[in-house]
Every structure is written in structure tokens, then in C-alpha cells.
Design an enzyme around this catalytic site. Structure first.
Site, PDB file in Angstrom:
ATOM      1  N   GLN A 150       5.306   2.790   0.128  1.00 57.22           N
ATOM      2  CA  GLN A 150       6.725   2.474   0.234  1.00 57.22           C
ATOM      3  C   GLN A 150       7.468   3.677   0.798  1.00 57.22           C
ATOM      4  OE1 GLN A 150       5.334   2.413  -2.910  1.00 57.22           O
ATOM      5  NE2 GLN A 150       6.433   3.874  -4.179  1.00 57.22           N
TER       6      GLN A 150
ATOM      7  N   SER B 179       2.292   6.960  -0.184  1.00 57.92           N
ATOM      8  CA  SER B 179       1.294   6.238   0.591  1.00 57.92           C
ATOM      9  C   SER B 179      -0.011   6.230  -0.190  1.00 57.92           C
ATOM     10  CB  SER B 179       1.089   6.881   1.965  1.00 57.92           C
ATOM     11  OG  SER B 179       0.094   6.198   2.687  1.00 57.92           O
ATOM     12  N   ARG B 180      -0.542   5.029  -0.460  1.00 56.79           N
ATOM     13  CA  ARG B 180      -1.777   4.923  -1.234  1.00 56.79           C
ATOM     14  C   ARG B 180      -3.017   5.005  -0.360  1.00 56.79           C
ATOM     15  NH1 ARG B 180       2.117   1.740  -2.988  1.00 56.79           N
ATOM     16  NH2 ARG B 180       2.842   1.988  -5.139  1.00 56.79           N
ATOM     17  N   ILE B 181      -2.843   5.003   0.935  1.00 54.15           N
ATOM     18  CA  ILE B 181      -3.972   5.214   1.838  1.00 54.15           C
ATOM     19  C   ILE B 181      -4.070   6.686   2.219  1.00 54.15           C
ATOM     20  CG2 ILE B 181      -4.867   4.653   4.132  1.00 54.15           C
ATOM     21  CD1 ILE B 181      -3.818   1.879   3.782  1.00 54.15           C
TER      22      ILE B 181
ATOM     23  N   ASP C 219       0.809  -1.221   0.000  1.00 50.60           N
ATOM     24  CA  ASP C 219       0.000   0.000   0.000  1.00 50.60           C
ATOM     25  C   ASP C 219       0.840   1.268   0.000  1.00 50.60           C
ATOM     26  OD1 ASP C 219      -2.257  -1.631   0.223  1.00 50.60           O
ATOM     27  OD2 ASP C 219      -2.031  -1.738   2.391  1.00 50.60           O
TER      28      ASP C 219
END
Length: 428
Positions: free
Chosen positions: A277, A300-302, A275
């Protein structure tokens, strides 16, 4: 050689772990002794295979999972403010050798020890956080330092590691064992943090096994199903719903890159699975930026869904501002250069020096109001002043829990308040 160090009473049975590790040797010895009685040998192989395939379970289905919206405070100011981590998130840490990748996990473990102490106090609603460290082909000297450190700070930890000269079979099965133990803890309502150090060595171990089994090699001589192996491990992480005890598994796979090459085969595979790195830059590490997290390549994909509301409001635009200042060539007399120095001083944290959440808010508010930090002394003064809640919970509460004396409590509380007043009047 397998190093199994269990520092928590909550652990899986060590007999089944050791039986799984020495399974090929058991099968070989029993096949030599019981060649006439093949039925017993079939039962032994069936038992060992049932243990192995019990580790290869599928992840929990999506209907039982919850959204990752609960923040996990790491104690690192640059992570908590601009790159937040949520409970149940899969966070990749990649970078060159000796750039502080494992220290990010240790800082998180140190702060989780603080949360576990709060969770052990009656009346507080925080849950205990368990840490699992999976070392794959690690150096014995590094393992010795890590075990001695975790033994001192955190008793809710499990360390599973293989030696650098061990065979490829235990190095391949250790992440499966670790994620199975984490699922046992998650199903009982606990929050677990598991670290795979590192996943590139795990892929090399699986490559050796695959070449022995005559599988067709693909890119970098790795088998074509190596993304499947990593996805099957990382997809078992996540957060359950409240009706299923609301447990979570937060995964931190670590990958060692070579010459800042993040386009490697294994690295790009795990980047597509995780999700977020965090990339540790070698140039920032040599420029004494601690932690050496590159805000330009860390994603951050959240996002701010798993961030504290107060920091979410205060730190809007801090990531883009820090990234723009670092990638542009600034003159030493410009105003933006002093703002870059100030941001570097705010986010500077030495090895295993954790920070509280209120200190992050105060430092960013002071920066937004035009107060720049060009000296480390001011930062260290504020660190001592606003991180005193750790002093309070570590020493005062623990001594009261052990002695149950009100006289000791009031005496320590008086010393604590007098230190705060002294620093407020004479130092600041």
C-alpha cells in the site's frame, strides 16, 4: 449513465458490455411484452445470467502463476527507489481527498506509454503495456480531464466509468467487466495495469444492492461478504508462467480515507488482500511534497524482489533514513535537517513529470557521496540532462519510423548531441 471510452483497437465487444449494463431494463421490458410466451423470457434471462456469471470467474490457480520478480518502472523516483512495484502486483493507494492518488496511476500510465513506444520498435524485447481505468461514481469534470489527458499520451488504454448520479448496479459490475477484459489481454501475453477508482464507492454500491435484497448488514451497514467481493476481483490479478505467454495484471485499487483514518472497515479489508500500500499524507501534500507518499505507512510485501538490481544496491537504507528524518523534529541548523532537505529535493516530482531509471541512480549516488541538493535549479538541470533519453526515443525514433530518412536521422541526432554538449560545458 455509463461513459464508455475505448481508445485501443484491442477491446472486448461493446455489444455484450452494453447488454450487461442495460440488462435489468431489458428483462423488465421483455417481461411486459412476452408475458404469454414464458419460454423466450427464460432464454433471455439465461443469456443475461450467463454473461454475468462469466464475469465472476475464479482466478488462475497457483500452479500456473509465476513469481512477481519483474520490475514495473513507474517514473516516480520515490516509488522506484524505496517502494518498488512488480508486474502482477496488487498495489493499494489510499489517502484523503485531493492528495494525488489518481496522479500516481497517470504517471505510471505516462511511463508505460514510453515503454510501449519501445515495444513497437523492431528488435527491442520490451512488451507493450495496456492501461484500464475503472471509474466508479466519478465526477464528470474529473472524467473529462482524465479522458483528454489519456487521449493525448496513450492509445493503449480503456476507460470504463459510471456517473456520480448513476445507479448502483453498473457501479457494481464495472470492476468485473474491467478485470475480465484485463484477463483477455493477459492470456494473449500482454502486461495490463488496471485501476479501480475508487473501491470504497464500489463497496457503497454493493451495500445498496445488498440492503435492497434484504441481506443482514454488518459493520458500517455493509454486508458480511464485502471482503469476498473485493478478494474475488483482486485475486484474479497476477503473473502467469512463461509457458502460458508470461502475461500479467497489475492492480491499483484506490481508497479515499476520511481524516487520515486508515483503520476503516473497507481500507483494512483491502490492505489485508493487496501486496503493498502507498499512503498519501495530507500534511505532506500541504507541505509541497510531490508525490505526497508517506514512507512510514507505505509498505511493500514483495520488497526488493521486484526491483532493478542497480537501484537495489544503491538505495539500501534510504526508506528508513527518510522515515526517521520525517518523524523526528529537526532543528534548522542541524546536519540531519540538510540531509532531509536533500532527500525531499531528490524525491520531489511535480504532477505528471516522470523520471528515468538512470537519473534515480545518479541522484542517489551523488547523495551517498555527500553532495546535497539545497536548490531546485540543480535538480532541474540534472533532470533535463539525464532524461534526454525520453527526448531521443519520443522524437527522433518516431520521426524516423514515419519518414524512413537517414538524412533526417543524422540531422536530429546532431542537434541532440550538441544540446548535450552545451549543457555539459556551459550549464553544469
Amino acid at each position: 449513465m455509463i461513459l464508455l471510452s475505448i481508445t485501443s483497437p484491442y477491446s472486448v465487444t461493446s455489444f455484450s458490455l452494453l447488454l450487461l449494463i442495460i440488462s435489468p431494463y431489458l428483462v423488465t421490458s421483455f417481461s411486459l411484452l412476452l408475458t404469454s410466451d414464458r419460454l423466450i423470457l427464460i432464454y433471455i434471462i439465461y443469456y443475461l445470467s450467463s454473461i454475468y456469471y462469466g464475469l465472476l470467474k475464479r482466478g488462475v490457480r497457483i500452479a500456473l502463476r509465476s513469481k512477481v520478480n519483474d520490475s514495473l518502472i513507474t517514473g516516480l523516483r520515490i516509488v522506484d527507489s524505496i517502494l518498488p512495484v512488480g508486474r502482477g502486483q496488487r498495489q493499494l493507494i489510499l489517502g484523503d481527498r485531493y492528495t494525488g492518488k489518481t496522479s500516481i496511476y497517470l504517471s505510471l500510465l505516462l511511463h508505460c506509454n514510453y515503454l510501449s513506444l519501445l515495444g513497437s520498435i523492431e528488435g527491442l524485447g520490451t512488451k507493450r503495456v495496456f492501461g484500464i481505468y475503472i471509474g466508479i461514481n466519478q465526477n464528470p469534470s474529473k472524467l473529462g480531464k482524465l479522458i483528454s489527458f489519456i487521449w493525448v499520451i496513450n492509445w493503449y488504454s480503456l476507460i470504463l466509468s459510471s456517473h456520480s448520479s448513476s445507479s448502483s448496479l453498473p457501479s457494481y459490475t464495472l470492476p468485473l467487466i474491467g478485470i475480465s477484459i484485463a484477463e483477455r489481454l493477459r492470456d494473449r501475453g500482454f502486461d495490463t495495469i488496471i485501476c479501480f477508482d475508487d473501491s470504497s464507492k464500489h463497496s457503497k454500491s454493493y451495500r445498496q444492492i445488498s440492503l435492497i435484497l434484504s441481506k443482514i448488514p454488518s459493520r458500517d451497514a455493509s454486508p458480511s461478504d464485502i471482503p469476498n467481493i473485493h478478494a474475488s476481483i483482486l485475486e484474479r490479478c497476477g503473473k502467469l508462467k512463461l509457458c502460458y505467454f508470461n502475461g500479467s495484471i497489475t492492480a491499483l485499487p484506490i481508497i479515499e480515507t476520511i481524516a487520515n483514518d486508515i483503520t476503516e472497515y473497507i481500507a483494512t479489508n483491502i490492505i489485508s488482500i493487496t501486496d503493498r500500500q502507498s499512503y498519501t499524507n495530507k500534511k505532506l501534500f500541504l507541505d509541497s511534497c510531490r508525490p505526497s507518499i508517506d514512507s512510514a505507512l507505505s509498505v511493500s510485501r514483495i520488497g526488493s524482489n521486484a526491483q532493478c538490481k542497480s537501484i537495489k544496491i544503491i538505495s539500501v537504507g534510504s526508506k528508513n533514513e527518510l522515515t526517521n528524518y520525517r518523524i523526528t523534529e529537526l532543528s534548522s541548523n542541524s546536519f540531519d535537517f540538510f540531509k532531509l532537505l536533500s532527500l525531499n529535493q531528490i524525491f520531489f516530482q511535480d504532477h505528471l513529470y516522470i523520471s528515468s531509471i538512470n537519473l534515480i541512480c545518479i541522484l542517489i549516488i551523488l547523495y551517498r557521496n555527500g553532495i546535497f541538493f539545497n536548490k531546485v535549479i540543480k535538480i532541474q538541470t540534472l533532470l533535463f540532462l539525464f532524461s534526454s533519453d525520453y527526448l531521443y526515443f519520443y522524437y527522433i525514433i518516431l520521426l524516423i519510423k514515419s519518414s524512413y530518412s537517414l538524412v533526417t536521422y543524422y540531422l536530429l541526432l546532431t542537434i541532440y548531441l550538441s544540446l548535450l554538449i552545451y549543457y555539459l560545458i556551459y550549464v553544469i
